[in-house]
Design a protein around this motif. Structure first.
Motif, PDB file in Angstrom:
ATOM      1  N   UNK A   1     -21.592  -7.071  17.162  1.00  0.00           N
ATOM      2  CA  UNK A   1     -21.129  -8.680  17.524  1.00  0.00           C
ATOM      3  C   UNK A   1     -21.113  -9.341  16.207  1.00  0.00           C
ATOM      4  N   UNK A   2     -19.791  -9.720  15.595  1.00  0.00           N
ATOM      5  CA  UNK A   2     -19.794 -10.487  14.324  1.00  0.00           C
ATOM      6  C   UNK A   2     -19.816 -12.074  14.738  1.00  0.00           C
ATOM      7  N   UNK A   3     -20.955 -12.713  14.630  1.00  0.00           N
ATOM      8  CA  UNK A   3     -21.137 -14.271  15.130  1.00  0.00           C
ATOM      9  C   UNK A   3     -21.092 -15.085  13.983  1.00  0.00           C
ATOM     10  N   UNK A   4     -19.986 -15.711  13.812  1.00  0.00           N
ATOM     11  CA  UNK A   4     -19.491 -16.391  12.956  1.00  0.00           C
ATOM     12  C   UNK A   4     -19.081 -17.695  13.072  1.00  0.00           C
ATOM     13  N   UNK A   5     -19.219 -18.968  12.524  1.00  0.00           N
ATOM     14  CA  UNK A   5     -18.618 -20.431  12.747  1.00  0.00           C
ATOM     15  C   UNK A   5     -17.193 -19.994  12.263  1.00  0.00           C
ATOM     16  N   UNK A   6     -16.276 -21.084  12.804  1.00  0.00           N
ATOM     17  CA  UNK A   6     -14.867 -21.069  12.324  1.00  0.00           C
ATOM     18  C   UNK A   6     -14.576 -21.005  11.001  1.00  0.00           C
ATOM     19  N   UNK A   7     -15.468 -21.716  10.128  1.00  0.00           N
ATOM     20  CA  UNK A   7     -15.052 -22.051   8.752  1.00  0.00           C
ATOM     21  C   UNK A   7     -15.279 -20.540   8.037  1.00  0.00           C
ATOM     22  N   UNK A   8     -16.081 -19.731   8.740  1.00  0.00           N
ATOM     23  CA  UNK A   8     -16.318 -18.550   7.851  1.00  0.00           C
ATOM     24  C   UNK A   8     -15.468 -17.235   8.556  1.00  0.00           C
ATOM     25  N   UNK A   9     -14.242 -17.787   9.070  1.00  0.00           N
ATOM     26  CA  UNK A   9     -13.297 -16.781   9.883  1.00  0.00           C
ATOM     27  C   UNK A   9     -12.789 -15.616   8.933  1.00  0.00           C
ATOM     28  N   UNK A  10     -12.808 -16.362   7.604  1.00  0.00           N
ATOM     29  CA  UNK A  10     -12.273 -15.278   6.589  1.00  0.00           C
ATOM     30  C   UNK A  10     -13.034 -14.231   6.406  1.00  0.00           C
ATOM     31  N   UNK A  11     -14.411 -14.120   6.706  1.00  0.00           N
ATOM     32  CA  UNK A  11     -15.441 -12.965   6.339  1.00  0.00           C
ATOM     33  C   UNK A  11     -15.151 -11.941   7.437  1.00  0.00           C
ATOM     34  N   UNK A  12     -14.576 -12.419   8.706  1.00  0.00           N
ATOM     35  CA  UNK A  12     -14.526 -11.327   9.774  1.00  0.00           C
ATOM     36  C   UNK A  12     -13.583  -9.984   9.320  1.00  0.00           C
ATOM     37  N   UNK A  13     -12.669 -10.245   8.359  1.00  0.00           N
ATOM     38  CA  UNK A  13     -11.510  -9.135   8.234  1.00  0.00           C
ATOM     39  C   UNK A  13     -12.286  -8.096   7.219  1.00  0.00           C
ATOM     40  N   UNK A  14     -13.234  -8.637   6.277  1.00  0.00           N
ATOM     41  CA  UNK A  14     -14.061  -7.879   5.293  1.00  0.00           C
ATOM     42  C   UNK A  14     -15.041  -6.980   6.206  1.00  0.00           C
ATOM     43  N   UNK A  15     -15.818  -7.785   7.159  1.00  0.00           N
ATOM     44  CA  UNK A  15     -16.726  -6.827   7.774  1.00  0.00           C
ATOM     45  C   UNK A  15     -16.006  -5.872   8.494  1.00  0.00           C
ATOM     46  N   UNK A  16     -14.900  -6.184   9.252  1.00  0.00           N
ATOM     47  CA  UNK A  16     -14.287  -5.453  10.156  1.00  0.00           C
ATOM     48  C   UNK A  16     -13.865  -4.048   9.504  1.00  0.00           C
ATOM     49  N   UNK A  17     -13.384  -4.482   8.037  1.00  0.00           N
ATOM     50  CA  UNK A  17     -12.912  -3.361   7.166  1.00  0.00           C
ATOM     51  C   UNK A  17     -13.838  -2.420   6.966  1.00  0.00           C
ATOM     52  N   UNK A  18     -15.199  -2.868   6.494  1.00  0.00           N
ATOM     53  CA  UNK A  18     -16.397  -2.407   6.403  1.00  0.00           C
ATOM     54  C   UNK A  18     -16.825  -1.235   7.337  1.00  0.00           C
ATOM     55  N   UNK A  19     -16.681  -1.686   8.677  1.00  0.00           N
ATOM     56  CA  UNK A  19     -17.020  -0.977   9.945  1.00  0.00           C
ATOM     57  C   UNK A  19     -16.203   0.045  10.363  1.00  0.00           C
ATOM     58  N   UNK A  20     -14.989   0.412   9.685  1.00  0.00           N
ATOM     59  CA  UNK A  20     -13.740   0.797  10.238  1.00  0.00           C
ATOM     60  C   UNK A  20     -14.049   2.352  10.544  1.00  0.00           C
ATOM     61  N   UNK A  21     -14.948   2.941   9.872  1.00  0.00           N
ATOM     62  CA  UNK A  21     -15.430   4.442  10.260  1.00  0.00           C
ATOM     63  C   UNK A  21     -16.322   4.522  11.125  1.00  0.00           C
ATOM     64  N   UNK A  22     -16.984   3.347  11.859  1.00  0.00           N
ATOM     65  CA  UNK A  22     -17.917   3.136  12.887  1.00  0.00           C
ATOM     66  C   UNK A  22     -17.154   3.478  14.128  1.00  0.00           C
ATOM     67  N   UNK A  23     -17.939   4.048  15.229  1.00  0.00           N
ATOM     68  CA  UNK A  23     -17.307   4.283  16.829  1.00  0.00           C
ATOM     69  C   UNK A  23     -17.901   3.063  17.444  1.00  0.00           C
ATOM     70  N   UNK A  24     -18.546   2.330  16.933  1.00  0.00           N
ATOM     71  CA  UNK A  24     -19.249   1.226  17.730  1.00  0.00           C
ATOM     72  C   UNK A  24     -18.115   0.067  17.926  1.00  0.00           C
TER      73      UNK A  24
END
Length: 460
Positions: free
Chosen positions: A204-227
């Motif tokens: 679960x990526x729990x971020x305030x709206x002002x940090x929405x741009x960080x979601x993409x980098x975290x999602x990319x970092x976890x691209x090889x995980x099946x969770x």
């Protein structure tokens, strides 16, 4: 993932088990109905064909409405309402086919009705039992899904509190990664390693709206995980209404404030108003005639009081009440609320207001489609103009049709709103109703109104 780390609902998913349960329910219900109707469980081949067709309809309709999706956070009442609507649609389809195929003389209508009723009871009972069993298992620490939380510390704390407050949903924390404002490459690499070692089922990526741009980098970092990865934004400073994910014009959207009365919900709400409102209108007709005669002979003026109010989506309509005041005219178009000992209120009017009998003509508004039996009470236009800038989200109560009774009224917030705090509390209850609407909630409010809403010390 190994079999050992899989939970019960992963090894036996709803998408596989529930259709089998529904098929069993239809066959068992049809057999019981045949035994009831004909005294035998030996089915003729035409009844076997009917069972096959009904089964296909049930599976198709359930799939279309998403009834076989994961149930983890779905309320039992929601499951049963969804199931009832599917069974109702199947009943309409089945009877229509029998009628247009001119096969009515070959099939017992009682058998069709009893088959659908028995099978609904079996299928619904299985769902309730499954939910109760799974809830108990989760409370005992079984059938749980492990979650890895990622985000700033203050937001993670709120999410963790929510998980602890809902143990029946079966989530447990497998790990936490507190992020700085902008995570660097080393932080993302550490996150990848920790998620892998935690064997979490979800992230679960729990971020305030002002940090929405960080979601993409975290999602990319976890691209090889099946969770499974979820984004849980922080909306603490926003009063949301019926928020959900939707797709518009080919794009995903987070709905922040929308009406729940769309699609099938709108149809169900209107049917509820027509059926219940029509029945009540017939029952109260003698009372209304008696009140009208009493008003006409007790004071000069019209029987009905008419006033424009704000309806669904901001449209205006005339609301009807039995006149409870002497005929008067206020200056400047202002509207003064009735107060205790108000000299404008007639003796008969005081009784009508205290017992809510002055509201009975609004059932005509319900049959017109301008009001609903249950919903936020409509306020005078002048009151809307006054309070809309003083009470946050005040105008969002107009996302649905106004009602004769409502959640605020059965919780004691009826009558005069002489302070800002009272209006704020009323709006809070109205918005809660809109955000949690269901047929069962409407029926509960109607039931409570009968016993609590007619007599009220705050109605002057």
């Amino acid at each position: 993932m190994s079999r050992k780390t899989k939970g019960l609902t992963e090894r036996y998913p709803a998408q596989l088990i529930v259709p089998i349960v529904d098929l069993f329910a239809i066959v068992a219900g049809s057999m019981l109905a045949h035994g009831w109707r004909f005294g035998s469980f030996q089915l003729h081949e035409r009844y076997v064909l009917a069972i096959v067709i009904i089964s296909l309809f049930v599976l198709l309709m359930n799939s279309l409405v998403g009834a076989y999706a994961r149930w983890r956070v779905t309320r039992i009442s929601t499951l049963l309402v969804r199931l009832f609507m599917v069974w109702l649609a199947v009943a309409i389809l089945a009877t229509s086919i029998i009628y247009f195929a001119h096969a009515a003389e070959r099939y017992s209508r009682l058998w069709v009705g009893m088959s659908l009723m028995f099978s609904f009871v079996i299928a619904g009972g299985a769902r309730v039992l499954a939910q109760l069993v799974l809830r108990q298992a989760r409370l005992k620490g079984r059938a749980r899904r492990s979650v890895f939380l990622v985000g700033p510390g203050f937001h993670l704390l709120e999410v963790a509190r929510g998980m602890r407050a809902s143990p029946g949903e079966g989530y447990s924390i497998a790990g936490i990664e507190r992020l700085p404002q902008i995570p660097d490459a080393a932080c993302l690499e550490r996150l990848k390693r920790r998620v892998s070692s935690s064997e979490a089922r979800e992230v679960w990526i729990c971020l305030p709206l002002e940090m929405g741009g960080v979601v993409r980098s975290i999602f990319h970092a976890l691209r090889n995980h099946t969770a499974e990865v979820r984004f849980i934004p922080d909306f603490r400073d926003m009063h949301l209404l019926n928020h959900r994910m939707s797709e518009v014009a080919g794009h995903y959207a987070i709905d922040l404030s929308v009406t729940p009365m769309n699609g099938m919900a709108r149809v169900i709400k209107r049917l509820e108003d027509i059926l219940v409102g029509g029945l009540i209108s017939i029952l109260i007709l003698p009372v209304c005639i008696g009140i009208a005669v009493a008003i006409k002979f007790s004071s000069p003026g019209p029987v009905l009081f008419k006033q424009y109010r704000t309806g669904a989506n901001g449209t205006q309509f005339k609301v009807y009440k039995f006149r409870s005041m002497e005929v008067h005219e206020e200056k400047g178009g202002s509207v003064t609320q009735a107060r205790q000992g108000d000299p404008r209120v007639t003796k008969l009017g005081a009784f009508l207001r205290r017992t809510s009998l002055d509201e009975l003509p609004q059932f005509y508004n319900v049959l017109q489609g301008r009001m609903s039996i249950v919903g936020p009470r409509p306020h005078a236009l002048a009151h809307n103009e006054y309070y809309k800038d003083l009470v946050e989200s005040y105008m969002r109560r107009h996302k649905v049709k106004p009602g004769i009774t409502g959640w605020a009224q059965v919780n004691g917030l009826r009558g005069e709103t002489d302070t800002l705090e009272k209006m704020e509390r009323r709006v809070e209850y109205d918005l809660w109703y809109i955000d949690n609407w269901s047929v069962w909630l409407d029926l509960r409010i109607i039931f409570l109104t009968i016993f609590k809403g007619f007599f009220n010390k705050n109605a002057y």
